[in-house]
Design a protein around this motif. Sequence first.
Motif, short mmCIF file in Angstrom:
data_model
loop_
_atom_site.label_atom_id
_atom_site.label_comp_id
_atom_site.label_asym_id
_atom_site.label_seq_id
_atom_site.Cartn_x
_atom_site.Cartn_y
_atom_site.Cartn_z
N VAL A 225 0.83 -1.21 0.00
CA VAL A 225 0.00 0.00 0.00
C VAL A 225 0.87 1.26 0.00
O VAL A 225 0.64 2.17 -0.81
CB VAL A 225 -0.98 0.00 1.19
N PRO A 226 1.88 1.38 0.88
CA PRO A 226 2.74 2.57 0.81
C PRO A 226 3.44 2.72 -0.53
O PRO A 226 3.58 3.84 -1.04
CB PRO A 226 3.74 2.35 1.95
N MET A 227 3.90 1.60 -1.11
CA MET A 227 4.58 1.67 -2.41
C MET A 227 3.62 2.13 -3.51
O MET A 227 3.96 2.98 -4.34
CB MET A 227 5.16 0.30 -2.77
N LEU A 228 2.40 1.59 -3.51
CA LEU A 228 1.41 1.99 -4.51
C LEU A 228 1.05 3.46 -4.36
O LEU A 228 0.97 4.20 -5.35
CB LEU A 228 0.16 1.12 -4.39
N ALA A 229 0.86 3.91 -3.13
CA ALA A 229 0.52 5.31 -2.88
C ALA A 229 1.65 6.22 -3.34
O ALA A 229 1.41 7.30 -3.90
CB ALA A 229 0.23 5.53 -1.40
N GLU A 230 2.88 5.80 -3.11
CA GLU A 230 4.03 6.61 -3.52
C GLU A 230 4.09 6.75 -5.04
O GLU A 230 4.36 7.83 -5.57
CB GLU A 230 5.33 5.96 -2.99
N GLU A 231 3.82 5.66 -5.75
CA GLU A 231 3.81 5.71 -7.21
C GLU A 231 2.71 6.65 -7.72
O GLU A 231 2.91 7.41 -8.67
CB GLU A 231 3.63 4.31 -7.79
N PHE A 232 1.54 6.58 -7.09
CA PHE A 232 0.44 7.48 -7.48
C PHE A 232 0.84 8.94 -7.27
O PHE A 232 0.56 9.80 -8.12
CB PHE A 232 -0.82 7.17 -6.68
N LEU A 233 1.49 9.24 -6.16
CA LEU A 233 1.90 10.61 -5.89
C LEU A 233 2.95 11.08 -6.90
O LEU A 233 2.90 12.23 -7.36
CB LEU A 233 2.46 10.73 -4.47
N ARG A 234 3.88 10.20 -7.26
CA ARG A 234 4.88 10.56 -8.26
C ARG A 234 4.22 10.84 -9.61
O ARG A 234 4.71 11.65 -10.40
CB ARG A 234 5.92 9.44 -8.41
N GLY B 132 1.28 12.14 -9.89
CA GLY B 132 0.37 13.26 -9.74
C GLY B 132 -1.06 12.85 -9.47
O GLY B 132 -1.99 13.64 -9.66
N VAL B 133 -1.27 11.62 -8.99
CA VAL B 133 -2.61 11.12 -8.67
C VAL B 133 -2.67 10.90 -7.16
O VAL B 133 -1.87 10.15 -6.61
CB VAL B 133 -2.91 9.80 -9.41
N ASP B 134 -3.62 11.54 -6.49
CA ASP B 134 -3.73 11.45 -5.04
C ASP B 134 -4.46 10.17 -4.64
O ASP B 134 -5.63 10.00 -4.94
CB ASP B 134 -4.46 12.68 -4.49
N PHE B 135 -3.76 9.28 -3.96
CA PHE B 135 -4.33 8.02 -3.47
C PHE B 135 -4.74 8.24 -2.02
O PHE B 135 -3.93 8.17 -1.11
CB PHE B 135 -3.29 6.91 -3.59
N ASP B 136 -6.01 8.55 -1.80
CA ASP B 136 -6.51 8.96 -0.49
C ASP B 136 -6.90 7.73 0.34
O ASP B 136 -7.91 7.10 0.08
CB ASP B 136 -7.70 9.89 -0.66
N ILE B 137 -6.10 7.40 1.36
CA ILE B 137 -6.37 6.21 2.16
C ILE B 137 -7.59 6.40 3.05
O ILE B 137 -8.17 5.43 3.53
CB ILE B 137 -5.16 5.81 3.03
#
Length: 256
Positions: free
Chosen positions: A100-109, A111-116
């Motif tokens: 989950v942290p890795m996926l969220a980091e990729e989304f942020l890179r 420019g897509v906000d992955f809102d937990i």
Amino acid sequence: MELKLKNPLVFFDLETTGINITRDRIIEISLLKVYPNGKEESRTRRINPEMPIPPESTAIHGITDEDVKDCPTFKQIAKSLSEMLEGCDMAGFNSSRFDVPMLAEEFLRAGVDFDISKRKFVDVQIIFHRKEQRTLEAAYSFYCNKKLENAHSAEADVIATYEVLKSQLDRYPDLENSVDSLSKEYSSFNNNVDLAGRIVLNESGVEVFNFGKHKGKPVSEVLKNEPSYYSWMMDGDFTLNTKQVLTKIRLREMNG
């Protein structure tokens, strides 16, 4: 036992260039989307990480630079992936600490906000470790009486995780067949403010640092008394998600 779902539940697994969430990248993602009516939809994508895959990582998952050189980058698939995950809860094996942290980091890179805050997470490994203390291969053998072929293949691992969770519900009467309950009892995100757990909520619901010299101290208090700490963290080797959360707290306090 079939899952009782309010929202679609997406089981997922990642293969990556390594285990550093800040520096490494996803090279394969496999998703199994289970709908409340029991319908299942699966998808596996290889991803060009835009960096060399270390030999030690290839030795684990078998994916080489040649295998992904013509694949899309994460940024190219981020929007469609985000749309597939919209409105879904998520589940995985050891997903709370890494996937989950890795996926969220990729989304942020990308420019897509992955809102937990908009979804619940179930980590099947946490259930397993509290009940039996084993690995995914052992869990699959123990719960499903099957041998896990192609372990460390994202697709094989995600299907096995789905089957293990259903078998766990059959085996343990005290496990409530509800993502709400499983997420509350078997997810390490319950007190996390950021995905990496650098900032957590204390018993009073106050955001505090969970590492270093200011561990246990309120974030707002530290930022007020030591403004340079914010700059140090923003320049440091912290995940984009952690920096995003820290910035939100800082802006909230400044505008409060």
